[in-house]
Design a protein around this motif. Structure first.
Motif, PDB file in Angstrom:
ATOM      1  N   GLU A  21       2.000   8.068   1.312  1.00 42.34           N
ATOM      2  CA  GLU A  21       1.855   6.851   2.115  1.00 42.34           C
ATOM      3  C   GLU A  21       3.002   5.892   1.849  1.00 42.34           C
ATOM      4  O   GLU A  21       3.322   5.603   0.688  1.00 42.34           O
ATOM      5  CB  GLU A  21       0.535   6.155   1.757  1.00 42.34           C
ATOM      6  CG  GLU A  21       0.362   4.779   2.417  1.00 42.34           C
ATOM      7  CD  GLU A  21      -1.005   4.152   2.179  1.00 42.34           C
ATOM      8  OE1 GLU A  21      -1.629   4.441   1.129  1.00 42.34           O
ATOM      9  OE2 GLU A  21      -1.446   3.378   3.041  1.00 42.34           O
ATOM     10  N   ASP A  66       0.846  -1.200   0.000  1.00 43.43           N
ATOM     11  CA  ASP A  66       0.000   0.000   0.000  1.00 43.43           C
ATOM     12  C   ASP A  66       0.880   1.248   0.000  1.00 43.43           C
ATOM     13  O   ASP A  66       1.666   1.448   0.928  1.00 43.43           O
ATOM     14  CB  ASP A  66      -0.881  -0.047   1.264  1.00 43.43           C
ATOM     15  CG  ASP A  66      -2.011   0.959   1.257  1.00 43.43           C
ATOM     16  OD1 ASP A  66      -2.211   1.659   0.256  1.00 43.43           O
ATOM     17  OD2 ASP A  66      -2.717   1.029   2.304  1.00 43.43           O
ATOM     18  N   HIS A  92      -2.761   2.300   9.095  1.00 43.04           N
ATOM     19  CA  HIS A  92      -3.375   1.051   9.551  1.00 43.04           C
ATOM     20  C   HIS A  92      -2.395  -0.101   9.494  1.00 43.04           C
ATOM     21  O   HIS A  92      -1.493  -0.124   8.643  1.00 43.04           O
ATOM     22  CB  HIS A  92      -4.583   0.731   8.656  1.00 43.04           C
ATOM     23  CG  HIS A  92      -4.270   0.818   7.186  1.00 43.04           C
ATOM     24  ND1 HIS A  92      -3.874  -0.282   6.459  1.00 43.04           N
ATOM     25  CD2 HIS A  92      -4.236   1.877   6.325  1.00 43.04           C
ATOM     26  CE1 HIS A  92      -3.641   0.106   5.202  1.00 43.04           C
ATOM     27  NE2 HIS A  92      -3.841   1.406   5.092  1.00 43.04           N
ATOM     28  N   THR A 120       0.975   1.096   7.815  1.00 41.59           N
ATOM     29  CA  THR A 120       1.187   2.241   6.923  1.00 41.59           C
ATOM     30  C   THR A 120       1.222   3.519   7.745  1.00 41.59           C
ATOM     31  O   THR A 120       0.633   3.597   8.830  1.00 41.59           O
ATOM     32  CB  THR A 120       0.070   2.387   5.875  1.00 41.59           C
ATOM     33  OG1 THR A 120      -1.133   2.819   6.537  1.00 41.59           O
ATOM     34  CG2 THR A 120      -0.188   1.083   5.139  1.00 41.59           C
ATOM     35  N   GLU A 160       0.310   7.448   6.539  1.00 40.94           N
ATOM     36  CA  GLU A 160      -0.250   8.080   5.340  1.00 40.94           C
ATOM     37  C   GLU A 160      -0.919   9.407   5.655  1.00 40.94           C
ATOM     38  O   GLU A 160      -2.119   9.575   5.436  1.00 40.94           O
ATOM     39  CB  GLU A 160      -1.206   7.122   4.633  1.00 40.94           C
ATOM     40  CG  GLU A 160      -2.238   6.438   5.519  1.00 40.94           C
ATOM     41  CD  GLU A 160      -3.091   5.440   4.735  1.00 40.94           C
ATOM     42  OE1 GLU A 160      -3.813   5.867   3.829  1.00 40.94           O
ATOM     43  OE2 GLU A 160      -3.017   4.230   5.028  1.00 40.94           O
TER      44      GLU A 160
END
Ligand code: MF3
Ligand code: CO
Ligand code: CO
Length: 253
Positions: free
Chosen positions: A236, A109, A172, A203, A205
């Motif tokens: 991110e 991500d 998250h 992450t 972000e």
């Protein structure tokens, strides 16, 4: 009852996450030359979709809780979760592209900002400050520090530059699951919150607004915009906590 258990990842898990993170990086690199005045966000989405499939992965956003496209593209005052469509890029736009390939069961991500033509000085400063917020947050990631240390570092710098931190969305935990515990707030107090331990993967972000922090969700149920229509930026990375600090999975090496 929400499941509050944390997942701790092994070295073998890290190998899978590294590969997925690398594909996220490669996707954001691949799309860069296409981000030009006149292209639609829907066309960018299609190119990203094909690239992720070609590399043996699946775009995790597609059909995630009903999300209709393969990435999020958030322009100007859109904070996050912009849905690709007919909107053409215009001179002066700033945009975030957020991709999440799912490769061999592991999510990668990452998102970054792109610019179209000549952007305003405010827009460039917002982008620079937001990237610096992410770096300062990452610097706090080491065993023994807390999640509050990350949030504090981000908030302290953003507000020192007279920008604001969005509260309604956070980083998250991630791994085989797209979004899991813990929540990574981009504001906070030093020494508060969960203690960071090796094996955690999450992450960071930050979404930073040029104006006030409040957001609203549009009728489509996804697109988050600043209430005051001020510009918003986001970067991110996904990282894993090691014995000494962290490994950023969404950068090469
Ligand atoms: N990639 C986003 C994140 O950073 C999540 C997008 S969910 C979607 O967590 F459904 F909007 F794609
Ligand atoms: Co994320
Ligand atoms: Co993302």
């Amino acid at each position: 009852m929400p499941d509050r258990r944390l997942t701790f990842h092994t070295q073998e898990d890290f190998n899978g996450l590294r590969a997925a993170g690398r594909l996220a990086f490669d996707t954001l690199e691949m799309i860069t030359p296409y981000v030009q005045e006149g292209i639609t966000t829907g066309e960018l989405d299609r190119i990203i979709h094909e690239f992720i499939l070609k590399n043996g992965a699946i775009p995790a956003p597609l059909n995630y809780r009903g999300f209709p496209k393969s990435c999020c593209i958030s322009i100007n005052h859109v904070v996050c979760h912009g849905i690709p469509g007919e909107r053409k890029l215009l001179n002066g736009d700033i945009l975030n592209i957020d991709v999440t390939p799912l490769l061999n069961g592991w999510h990668g991500d990452s998102s970054r900002m792109y610019t179209v033509g000549k952007i305003s000085r405010l827009a460039q400063r917002l982008i620079n400050v937001t990237y610096e917020c992410l770096l300062r947050g990452i610097q706090q990631v080491k065993p023994g520090h807390t999640l509050g240390d990350i949030g504090y570092a981000i908030q302290d710098y953003a507000e020192s530059q007279r920008f604001s931190v969005v509260r309604d969305f956070c980083g998250h935990g991630i791994g085989r699951v797209f979004h899991q515990e813990p929540n990574i707030l981009h504001y906070g107090k030093k020494g508060e919150g969960l203690v960071i331990e090796p094996g955690m993967v999450f992450t960071i972000e930050p979404m930073i607004n040029a104006g006030k922090p409040e957001v609203k969700i549009l009728e489509d149920g996804w697109t988050a915009v600043t209430r005051d229509r001020s510009l918003s930026a986001q970067f991110e990375h996904m990282l894993g906590v090691t014995d000494k600090g962290c490994e950023i999975f969404t950068l090469p090496n």
